[in-house]
Design an enzyme around this catalytic site. Structure first.
Site, PDB file in Angstrom:
ATOM      1  N   GLU A 153      -7.963   0.378  -3.141  1.00  0.00           N
ATOM      2  CA  GLU A 153      -8.686  -0.340  -2.082  1.00  0.00           C
ATOM      3  C   GLU A 153      -7.790  -1.355  -1.379  1.00  0.00           C
ATOM      4  O   GLU A 153      -8.214  -2.444  -1.010  1.00  0.00           O
ATOM      5  CB  GLU A 153      -9.950  -1.022  -2.637  1.00  0.00           C
ATOM      6  CG  GLU A 153     -11.048  -0.032  -2.987  1.00  0.00           C
ATOM      7  CD  GLU A 153     -12.363  -0.716  -3.324  1.00  0.00           C
ATOM      8  OE1 GLU A 153     -12.435  -1.958  -3.235  1.00  0.00           O
ATOM      9  OE2 GLU A 153     -13.307  -0.018  -3.673  1.00  0.00           O
ATOM     10  N   GLY A 154      -6.540  -0.989  -1.157  1.00  0.00           N
ATOM     11  CA  GLY A 154      -5.580  -1.873  -0.523  1.00  0.00           C
ATOM     12  C   GLY A 154      -4.730  -2.577  -1.559  1.00  0.00           C
ATOM     13  O   GLY A 154      -5.215  -3.456  -2.265  1.00  0.00           O
TER      14      GLY A 154
END
Length: 763
Positions: free
Chosen positions: A440-441
């Site tokens: 998620e990043g």
């Protein structure tokens, strides 16, 4: 000519021209990311003068009776089925009964509204469920969180057509469909714009009928639930060379639903993320044809995929991984405090050694802080906010702080933590730490580019409005807008400069604070640091302009300061919301003093390394004239924090509340249950040991002979000693067990196939 017209034409217009070259321009993906979500408390921090009463008055997150019943019922039931060691090392998958429970009890449908057959739970309930599952099994927690995070379900709820919602959401809620989402590809990780996965608008045949659709080609990897998914949410670049749906050749990033049974879809073999066996793997598509109706949101949403993804992440990034991280840190506090209490060296519990207390204190304070921030963020989400910057802070900070806490826990446990086996309750968590940090990043990118890079634009009271005015294609309208916003910015900056200067030179003595009891003094320092932060941001934007985007070390330090400000606010709000309990003040003190030390260090680094040296000198004089002064929590505070998790007390109970406790079952022999029993028995016999110590007798039988203790008390001591021996024991294996136990050994195709196809209940 009016005064405002004169200002606009003779003063603002030259500034307008210069600013068009100085301020950073927004790319399409940046614009879509910034427009996704909204702002919340982060905007108050960027403004430099937050209203503390507003923060304290914000209602805390609460569970409904239905949500509480789900936690006490189905969640406990599911946890009771889990044997995490066998899942990861013997079965290489969740057992059929766990898959069945996840589906029938609607763990995959927490966010799906009730009208579609889902649970329709709040963000806080979603977070609490993932937190409890994470305290027992990362593999089960990840399996449950993914359908409720970024994926087809959330995207359909927010953007799907009515027909798509009516068809897909009930099927997802019943567990008839297993979803996954394909975003990452070998060529595109953090840089989604570089993806080469493509779709071409054309005519083709779908389910026996000719229709307008998309021919897809893709290669995705790291896709959780991918190996067993029945429907794939796919991100790709859409092209329309024949202009069948519009005038543009390049439509842009688009999201669509792809049933995995379609011809051309290939599901690859499984990945093994850090030896955790939640379903994860690559997939490919070769000339896969889907109708236009499969675009999430229909044809009107073609090309809007990046904004849709960022909008979904604006909320989801603040729930799943922060909940897992808060659980991991609280779990570390629970087991490490207990282990340090029962484990002795030199006839003294290791919890009494100051070197150990330093680690215990950091674990305890981190657990308090992360759960405070998790609750405050969930409250914002349940109030209707979707603060993209805040959730990016939460994801990055929570996973990073969990890493520190788990490393500390491993250091305290020593050999107990590194010997794998059913008795090892830390190894699985330790191996799983990098997973949350990466997905998620990646945190490196999040810290440098999102927390501050997007935050400075999205959360600043004036900057985004100025940038939009500068990029307005109608120059006259843009100049009018810029004139109004720019002079508002100037007034704001002047006022903030005087605030920052006054608060810095007085040490925040006269900075505003609410009536917050024993914590009031901390608000003064936060007021001082927020004004300093806002001033430093304005000077950085003024002096570096568009070049600030490339100064990632500068941005990273700004991001650290913003994160510390937000997390400190959460700590103070938690203490206030829970009734201002004196027992928790050592934890609050640790969190605040550590945060202030980090903030002052980052300001010092920022000033020392600022690319425009005169601006650095000015910042030194205005916001940190005496250099960094805070040194972090005192030794006394660390000793108090360590004591909280090494002795039974209400403060310890609050830190470890709602973790799964298998020790409630007296017959349970897993590592945590054995540790909990030993902890309780060691604490219970401490008065007996104190009497023996006062009499200078160490041998139990000798103490009975001297009548220092009774025979019954001697029996209690021996039971406690046996419990400690069981709790500190580690596993061992016969050589043939390790050979037979091997996971997915290279070249063993039968092992790979078995591991991939075993879960009949998942199919």
């Amino acid at each position: 000519m009016s005064q405002s017209s004169f200002r606009r034409d003779w003063i603002t217009k030259p500034i307008f021209r210069m600013a068009q070259h100085a301020l950073p321009s927004l790319s399409d993906t940046e614009r879509e990311a910034i427009e996704a979500g909204d702002v919340w408390w982060d905007a108050d921090l960027f403004a430099g003068n937050p209203d503390w009463n507003k923060l304290l008055a914000f209602a805390p997150a609460r569970l409904t009776e239905e949500e509480q019943a789900f936690l006490a019922g189905p969640v406990e039931e599911l946890c009771g089925m889990i044997d995490d060691w066998r899942i990861n090392w013997e079965w290489h998958d969740l057992p059929p009964e766990v898959w069945d429970c996840l589906k029938t009890r609607k763990f995959f449908a927490m966010i799906i509204p009730k009208e579609y057959g889902g649970l329709g739970f709040s963000a806080y309930a979603h977070s609490e469920i993932i937190r409890k599952l994470s305290s027992h099994s990362l593999a089960v927690a990840v399996t449950a969180m993914v359908p409720n995070s970024l994926g087809p379900g959330e995207l359909l709820i927010k953007f799907g057509t009515k027909a798509q919602q009516d068809y897909w959401l009930p099927r997802l809620a019943r567990g008839e469909e297993i979803p996954c989402f394909g975003l990452t590809s070998p060529e595109a990780g953090s840089d989604a714009a570089s993806m080469i996965d493509s779709g071409v608008v054309c005519r083709g045949t779908y389910e026996g009928q000719e229709t307008l659709g998309i021919r897809l080609n893709w290669h995705k990897r790291y896709i959780t639930l991918g190996p067993i998914a029945t429907v794939l949410g796919l991100a790709f670049k859409l092209h329309d060379p024949d202009h069948l749906i519009g005038e543009r050749d390049e439509i842009g990033i688009t999201l669509a639903l792809v049933p995995t049974h379609l011809p051309g879809v290939s599901i690859g073999r499984r990945h093994l993320p850090a030896m955790h066996v939640f379903q994860n793997g690559p997939n490919w598509g070769k000339d896969v044809f889907i109708p236009m109706d499969n675009i999430i949101g229909g044809i009107d949403q073609a090309g809007k995929g990046w904004k849709m993804l960022m909008s979904a992440l604006a909320a989801g990034r603040g729930i799943s991984l922060p909940s897992l991280s808060a659980a991991g840190t609280s779990f570390a506090a629970n087991v490490t405090g207990a282990y340090a209490r029962i484990r002795e060296q030199f006839h003294v519990p290791i919890a009494k050694f100051e070197a150990i207390q330093e680690r215990l204190a950091r674990i305890a304070a981190s657990a308090y802080l992360l759960d405070a921030a998790r609750r405050m963020t969930c409250a914002a989400l349940d109030d209707g906010h979707h603060p993209a910057v805040v959730t990016a802070i939460m994801k990055s900070q929570a996973t990073d702080r969990m890493r520190v806490a788990v490393n500390d826990a491993m250091d305290v446990h020593g050999g107990k933590g590194i010997i794998e086996g059913p008795l090892n309750y830390l190894g699985s968590l330790y191996r799983g730490v990098p997973i949350g940090i990466t997905v998620e990043g990646a945190n490196i990118v999040t810290r440098a580019l999102i927390q501050f890079g997007q935050g400075a634009i999205r959360s600043h009271p004036y900057l985004l409005k100025e940038m939009m005015a500068l990029q307005d294609t109608d120059r006259a309208r843009g100049l009018d807008s810029f004139d109004a916003v720019f002079w508002g910015h100037v007034g704001h900056s002047i006022a903030n400069a005087f605030r920052a200067l006054g608060r810095a030179w007085t040490g925040g003595l006269f900075a505003p604070r609410p009536d917050a009891g024993a914590t009031s003094r901390y608000y003064r320092q936060l007021s001082r640091h927020t004004s300093a932060f806002a001033l430093a941001v304005d000077l950085a934007l003024l002096s570096l302009g568009g070049g600030l985007k490339r100064q990632e070390m500068v941005s990273g330090r700004f991001g650290d300061i913003l994160s510390e400000l937000y997390l400190s606010c959460a700590v103070l709000k938690r203490w206030n919301d829970e009734g201002r309990l004196d027992d928790d003040l050592p934890l609050v003190a640790y969190c605040m003093e550590a945060s202030f030390a980090t903030i002052e260090t980052r300001f010092d680094e920022l000033i020392a390394n600022f690319p425009v040296r005169p601006v650095g000198w000015l910042l030194r004089a205005m916001i940190q004239p005496f250099g960094p002064r805070r040194r972090g929590p005192s030794d006394r505070v660390m000793e108090q924090c360590a004591a909280i998790i090494t002795e039974p007390c209400p403060a310890r109970d609050r830190l470890t509340i709602d973790l799964f406790k298998s020790s409630a079952n007296s017959e349970c022999t897993d590592g945590v249950a054995l540790l909990e029993r030993a902890f309780a028995r060691v604490v219970a016999v401490q008065p007996i040991r104190d009497r023996m110590h006062a009499a200078r007798v160490r041998d139990i039988d000798q103490a009975v002979k001297q009548r220092t203790i009774t025979a019954d008390e001697a029996a209690q001591l021996k039971v406690a000693a046996e419990a400690v021996s069981a709790a500190i024991a580690v596993d061992d294996f016969a050589p043939e067990e390790l050979t037979a136990r091997g996971t997915f050994s290279k070249g063993d195709e039968s092992s790979q196939t078995t591991a991939r196809t075993r879960p009949a209940a998942a199919e």
